[in-house]
Design an enzyme around this catalytic site. Structure first.
Site, PDB file in Angstrom:
ATOM      1  N   HIS A  31       0.855  -1.191   0.000  1.00 22.17           N
ATOM      2  CA  HIS A  31       0.000   0.000   0.000  1.00 22.17           C
ATOM      3  C   HIS A  31       0.891   1.241   0.000  1.00 22.17           C
ATOM      4  CE1 HIS A  31       1.094   0.068   4.216  1.00 22.17           C
ATOM      5  NE2 HIS A  31       0.566  -1.146   4.386  1.00 22.17           N
ATOM      6  N   HIS A  34       4.112   1.247   2.075  1.00 20.78           N
ATOM      7  CA  HIS A  34       5.250   0.583   1.433  1.00 20.78           C
ATOM      8  C   HIS A  34       5.830   1.461   0.321  1.00 20.78           C
ATOM      9  CE1 HIS A  34       2.795  -2.980   2.896  1.00 20.78           C
ATOM     10  NE2 HIS A  34       3.970  -3.221   3.455  1.00 20.78           N
ATOM     11  N   GLU A 146       8.299   3.707  10.401  1.00 21.30           N
ATOM     12  CA  GLU A 146       8.077   4.055  11.814  1.00 21.30           C
ATOM     13  C   GLU A 146       6.746   3.502  12.307  1.00 21.30           C
ATOM     14  OE1 GLU A 146       8.440   8.259  12.293  1.00 21.30           O
ATOM     15  OE2 GLU A 146      10.628   8.232  12.031  1.00 21.30           O
ATOM     16  N   VAL A 174       2.806   6.599   6.963  1.00 21.32           N
ATOM     17  CA  VAL A 174       1.864   7.140   5.974  1.00 21.32           C
ATOM     18  C   VAL A 174       0.445   6.822   6.453  1.00 21.32           C
ATOM     19  CG1 VAL A 174       1.092   7.018   3.568  1.00 21.32           C
ATOM     20  CG2 VAL A 174       3.525   6.817   4.119  1.00 21.32           C
TER      21      VAL A 174
HETATM   22  P1  AMP Z   1       4.775  -5.234   6.437  1.00 13.00           P
HETATM   23  O1  AMP Z   1       4.560  -5.603   5.015  1.00 13.00           O
HETATM   24  O2  AMP Z   1       3.525  -4.841   7.152  1.00 13.00           O
HETATM   25  O3  AMP Z   1       5.625  -6.220   7.177  1.00 13.00           O
HETATM   26  O4  AMP Z   1       5.626  -3.896   6.401  1.00 13.00           O
HETATM   27  C1  AMP Z   1       6.803  -3.807   5.641  1.00 13.00           C
HETATM   28  C2  AMP Z   1       7.470  -2.479   5.932  1.00 13.00           C
HETATM   29  O5  AMP Z   1       6.577  -1.417   5.590  1.00 13.00           O
HETATM   30  C3  AMP Z   1       7.809  -2.294   7.416  1.00 13.00           C
HETATM   31  O6  AMP Z   1       9.067  -1.635   7.519  1.00 13.00           O
HETATM   32  C4  AMP Z   1       6.688  -1.412   7.895  1.00 13.00           C
HETATM   33  O7  AMP Z   1       7.021  -0.631   9.026  1.00 13.00           O
HETATM   34  C5  AMP Z   1       6.443  -0.548   6.686  1.00 13.00           C
HETATM   35  N1  AMP Z   1       5.105   0.059   6.734  1.00 13.00           N
HETATM   36  C6  AMP Z   1       3.915  -0.580   6.861  1.00 13.00           C
HETATM   37  N2  AMP Z   1       2.900   0.310   6.928  1.00 13.00           N
HETATM   38  C7  AMP Z   1       3.465   1.542   6.858  1.00 13.00           C
HETATM   39  C8  AMP Z   1       2.950   2.883   6.884  1.00 13.00           C
HETATM   40  N3  AMP Z   1       1.645   3.136   7.008  1.00 13.00           N
HETATM   41  N4  AMP Z   1       3.820   3.905   6.785  1.00 13.00           N
HETATM   42  C9  AMP Z   1       5.163   3.672   6.668  1.00 13.00           C
HETATM   43  N5  AMP Z   1       5.710   2.441   6.630  1.00 13.00           N
HETATM   44  C10 AMP Z   1       4.873   1.386   6.725  1.00 13.00           C
END
Ligand code: AMP
Length: 285
Positions: A31, A34, A146, A174
């Site tokens: 999303h 990412h 973060e 985000v």
């Molecule tokens: P995930 O796919 O949920 O394991 O997340 C992969 C990376 O994307 C991790 O470093 C998360 O912290 C980052 N991430 C997920 N959601 C957000 C967001 N809303 N804003 C910034 N980074 C994000």
């Protein structure tokens, strides 16, 4: 853009890269959050590598591993649009060829707090797969959101404590226009739950506003009040810490982090914001 499903294909594609490599580790269902990491990686490195792997090691027995959203075609489209050079999409056997690893990264005391208290073994699983994926992709820099603040702090700590040769960059959270932090798990929410989920960012906003003037205790009290009388959303934890997640007492002044987790129906959401803690002139005097 190269899509590699095996270690061998990943290694071959990685070997052909000359210059600085940045990596973004994900569990897919990509999303805008990412996408911000992809942007950061593209501005900080000549080549961008993304990994997409839903890591079974970090899910508890009653958690959502089986129903975690898997949207590979859309994810690859977003990677293409985001200027990614190489996507690693391993299956379980490719990451854990010998089954569950006997040796895991110990996240230390912080790994048992906050998310780790609610999800035993979670950060052992997270740090183990992060370390493996860093070894496999061999980046100069890695980008973490973060949004998962405790994860970011623990990854920084692991890299320092274990001398992993990679630079870690944190990227601000985000949010949706109404303030909800973007998350792959938001798609579990019904329209009513989606509305109730806003309690969490509202809580953090109120707390952050109160921290400037009312100190740690005033911030936590103001934040908790938002959850009072909200039956649809249930607070799991709410804490105010130093930026490195060290505990602070009521006399603390300076930069901090306000972090919360909440259940909305069957979905667990986490969020956090930076805060600046100061007391009122009267309180200080
Ligand atoms: P995930 O796919 O949920 O394991 O997340 C992969 C990376 O994307 C991790 O470093 C998360 O912290 C980052 N991430 C997920 N959601 C957000 C967001 N809303 N804003 C910034 N980074 C994000």
């Amino acid at each position: 853009m190269i899509v590699a499903g095996t270690r061998a294909d990943l290694a071959a594609a990685r070997d052909s890269m000359v210059g600085r490599v940045g990596v973004v580790l994900t569990m897919g269902a990509l999303h805008e959050g990412h996408a911000a990491l992809l942007d950061a990686a593209r501005s900080g490195a000549e080549h961008v590598v993304v990994t997409i792997f839903v890591n079974p090691l970090q899910f508890g027995p009653h958690e959502d591993f089986d129903r975690y959203p898997r949207t590979l075609e859309d994810d690859l489209q977003m990677c293409r649009a985001g200027g990614v050079d190489l996507v690693f999409t391993p299956d379980r056997g490719e990451v854990y060829p010998d089954g569950e690893p006997g040796v895991r990264v110990d996240p230390g005391p912080l790994g048992g707090q906050l998310e780790g208290a609610s999800r035993p073994g979670f950060f052992h699983g997270v740090l183990t797969v992060v370390l493996k994926l860093l070894h496999l992709t061999r980046p100069h820099a890695a980008y973490f959101g973060e949004k998962d603040y405790q994860q970011l702090v623990l990854v920084r700590r692991m890299v320092r404590d274990l001398d992993v040769p990679v630079q870690i960059t944190g990227v601000p959270t985000v949010r949706e226009p109404d303030g909800l932090a973007r998350s792959s798990r938001n798609r579990y929410l019904s329209p009513a739950e989606r509305q109730a989920a806003l309690t969490l960012p509202r809580t953090l906003r109120e707390g952050a506003a109160a921290a400037a003037g009312a100190g740690v205790d005033g911030a936590l009290a103001a934040a908790r009040r938002v959850f009072d009388g909200t039956a649809e959303a249930k607070l799991d934890y709410l804490v105010l810490t130093a930026p490195d997640l060290a505990p602070v007492d009521g006399a603390y002044r300076g930069p901090g982090r306000l972090l919360g987790a909440a259940w909305v129906g069957g979905t667990r959401l986490i969020d956090n914001v930076p805060v600046q803690v100061s007391g009122s002139p009267a309180a200080l005097g």
